[in-house]
Design a protein around this motif. Structure first.
Motif, PDB file in Angstrom:
ATOM      1  N   TRP A  84      44.948 -28.198 -19.773  1.00 14.17           N
ATOM      2  CA  TRP A  84      43.902 -27.432 -20.078  1.00 14.17           C
ATOM      3  C   TRP A  84      42.876 -27.665 -19.170  1.00 14.17           C
ATOM      4  CZ3 TRP A  84      39.169 -29.283 -22.942  1.00 14.17           C
ATOM      5  CH2 TRP A  84      38.314 -28.220 -23.349  1.00 14.17           C
ATOM      6  N   GLY A 110      24.693 -31.758 -36.279  1.00 15.25           N
ATOM      7  CA  GLY A 110      25.279 -31.708 -35.001  1.00 15.25           C
ATOM      8  C   GLY A 110      24.983 -30.804 -34.076  1.00 15.25           C
ATOM      9  N   LEU A 163      36.211 -29.000 -16.735  1.00 19.81           N
ATOM     10  CA  LEU A 163      37.125 -29.911 -16.988  1.00 19.81           C
ATOM     11  C   LEU A 163      38.287 -29.430 -16.675  1.00 19.81           C
ATOM     12  CD1 LEU A 163      35.711 -30.069 -20.798  1.00 19.81           C
ATOM     13  CD2 LEU A 163      34.814 -31.225 -18.686  1.00 19.81           C
ATOM     14  N   ASP A 173      35.389 -22.091 -42.514  1.00 18.88           N
ATOM     15  CA  ASP A 173      35.224 -22.036 -41.047  1.00 18.88           C
ATOM     16  C   ASP A 173      35.744 -20.357 -40.535  1.00 18.88           C
ATOM     17  OD1 ASP A 173      35.106 -24.072 -38.248  1.00 18.88           O
ATOM     18  OD2 ASP A 173      35.945 -22.297 -37.967  1.00 18.88           O
TER      19      ASP A 173
END
Ligand code: FAD
Length: 397
Positions: A259, A282, A184, A34
């Motif tokens: 958050w 994905g 969000l 990653d």
């Protein structure tokens, strides 16, 4: 340094980790990299659907499902508040599964559980390592990383919406952004209702979807009809509170934000999911609106199905040609998930007019109260039907 390995996975989000775990568990040499220095601590996708839990049980380990359930919060009912009237109850326990609920678990926790299980098989995510390019021939894939070239029999692009693997394959990613922001926030809420269920508020000004997170927090997803897309992802707590108040008719107060983010949602589908030894999995292959909480779930299921198919081919139990079925099976599923989430998102963002008002006021309450409709929706969102069909087509060893 050249390293040989059978499967190389670029991207350690939920899709890459689920695939890596399947390979590690079944003795297939795997590497997973990653580009980020550390695992994300952002809660992002919250809903783990019953179909994903059944797939994890079947392909990975029922103990892992138990761990996820212990860490998360089971939610068995949702309440729909239309135009600030009395809420309509939607029973989610009608999902025909042992997991007859939606499991609310922050994506960061799902990733932690998958990564810790992977480490038990001796596979560590190689962080701070970026896939830059690759080329393939009939036998192998040569993968150019920041600092080395690796070789593998197969490459899985689990590298998210901006997938380098997809770009290098030159596959189109057709679709478009929605006209408006999704906002969000993980916050404490002050409201007159119990704090154990999903609540969705729909009215002329927009939508708020509220999901209980273990520990007393709530995830609020605000979809205001009045917002113009913004370049800023950050927002202040005062701004968040003000939009929440406006959309909830003053019924919801938010406190102590952990958050908050504002982002533009796209819906897109890759033209193909595979080129010979290279696969997209994905978000690299399909991105959806968060409506219905399907994105991460579809990705994990892609990953497990592909890992199962590749393992059979690597172990000589299936012919190489059986890999053609990955795209044949998974692309139509991604397409239908996209269609459903797109419809709901467009309805949520559509500009108010007399027809929409009448539909929301008179038609939607009648339909939503109809029990067979509730069963149909709960079953669809759970992805149980999709997961079981896939398990039938791709049985374990
Ligand atoms: C703010 C936000 C909120 C969301 N909310 C929801 C929700 O409520 N419900 C829902 O279902 N979904 C939601 N999603 C979507 C969900 O997070 C994704 O569907 C899910 O993360 C997809 O998993 P993935 O493993 O396919 O890709 P990702 O999680 O994107 O992981 C890809 C990984 O690849 C790495 N990478 C990228 N390029 C390279 C490279 N060249 N080399 C090496 N590594 C690379 C990245 O660092 C990343 O770790 C949300 C997403 C965001 C951003």
């Amino acid at each position: 340094m050249n390293q040989k390995t059978q499967v190389f996975i670029s991207g350690a989000g939920p899709s890459g980790l689920a695939a890596a775990l399947f390979f590690a568990k079944n003795g297939v040499p795997v590497r997973i990299i990653d580009k980020n220095r550390q695992r994300s601590d952002k809660s992002k996708a919250l809903g783990v659907q019953a179909g994903t839990l059944e797939s994890i049980d079947y392909y990975l380990d029922p103990e892992m499902t138990k761990k996820m359930i212990t860490q998360g919060q089971k939610v068995s009912s949702a309440y729909l508040h239309i135009d600030h009237r009395e809420p309509i109850t939607v029973d989610l326990s009608v999902i025909s599964s042992n997991y007859n609920f939606v499991l609310i678990l922050p994506q960061s926790e799902t990733e932690r559980i998958l990564e810790e299980a992977l480490e038990k098989y001796g596979v560590k995510v190689e962080r701070n390592t970026e896939l830059v390019d690759f080329e393939q021939n009939d036998n192998r894939v040569l993968i150019k990383l920041s600092g080395e070239t690796a070789r593998a029999d197969f490459l899985l692009g689990c590298d998210g919406a901006h997938s380098t693997v997809r770009h290098k394959l030159n596959f189109s990613f057709k679709g478009s952004p929605y006209d408006g922001d999704f906002i969000l926030g993980d916050v404490q809420v002050n409201w007159p209702w119990p704090k154990d269920s999903i609540r969705i508020f729909i009215n002329a000004k927009g939508t708020i979807a509220c999901f209980p997170i273990k520990g007393g927090m709530y995830r609020l997803v605000l979809i205001p009809k009045f917002s113009k897309p913004s370049k800023e992802s950050d927002m202040t707590s005062a701004e968040f509170q003000s939009i929440t108040r406006e959309l909830s008719g003053g019924k919801i107060e938010t406190l102590d934000p952990q958050w908050m983010t504002r982002f533009r949602v796209h819906h897109r589908l890759a033209e193909r999911f595979r080129n010979d030894r290279v696969f997209l999995v994905g978000d690299a292959a399909h991105i959806h609106s968060p409506a219905g909480g399907q994105g991460m779930n579809t990705g994990i299921q892609d990953a497990l199905i592909l890992a199962q198919k590749l393992t059979k081919v690597i172990q000589g139990k299936e012919a190489y040609s059986s890999l053609d079925n990955y795209e044949k099976e998974r692309r139509p599923i991604a397409k239908s998930v996209l269609r459903a989430t797109d419809l709901v998102s467009r309805m949520g963002l559509a500009k108010e007019n007399a027809l929409l008002h009448a539909t929301r006021r008179y038609l939607i309450p009648k339909i939503v109260k109809f029990k067979p409709f509730q069963r149909y929706v709960a079953h669809g969102i759970s992805e149980v039907g999709i997961a079981r069909k896939q398990i039938q087509k791709n049985p374990s060893f």
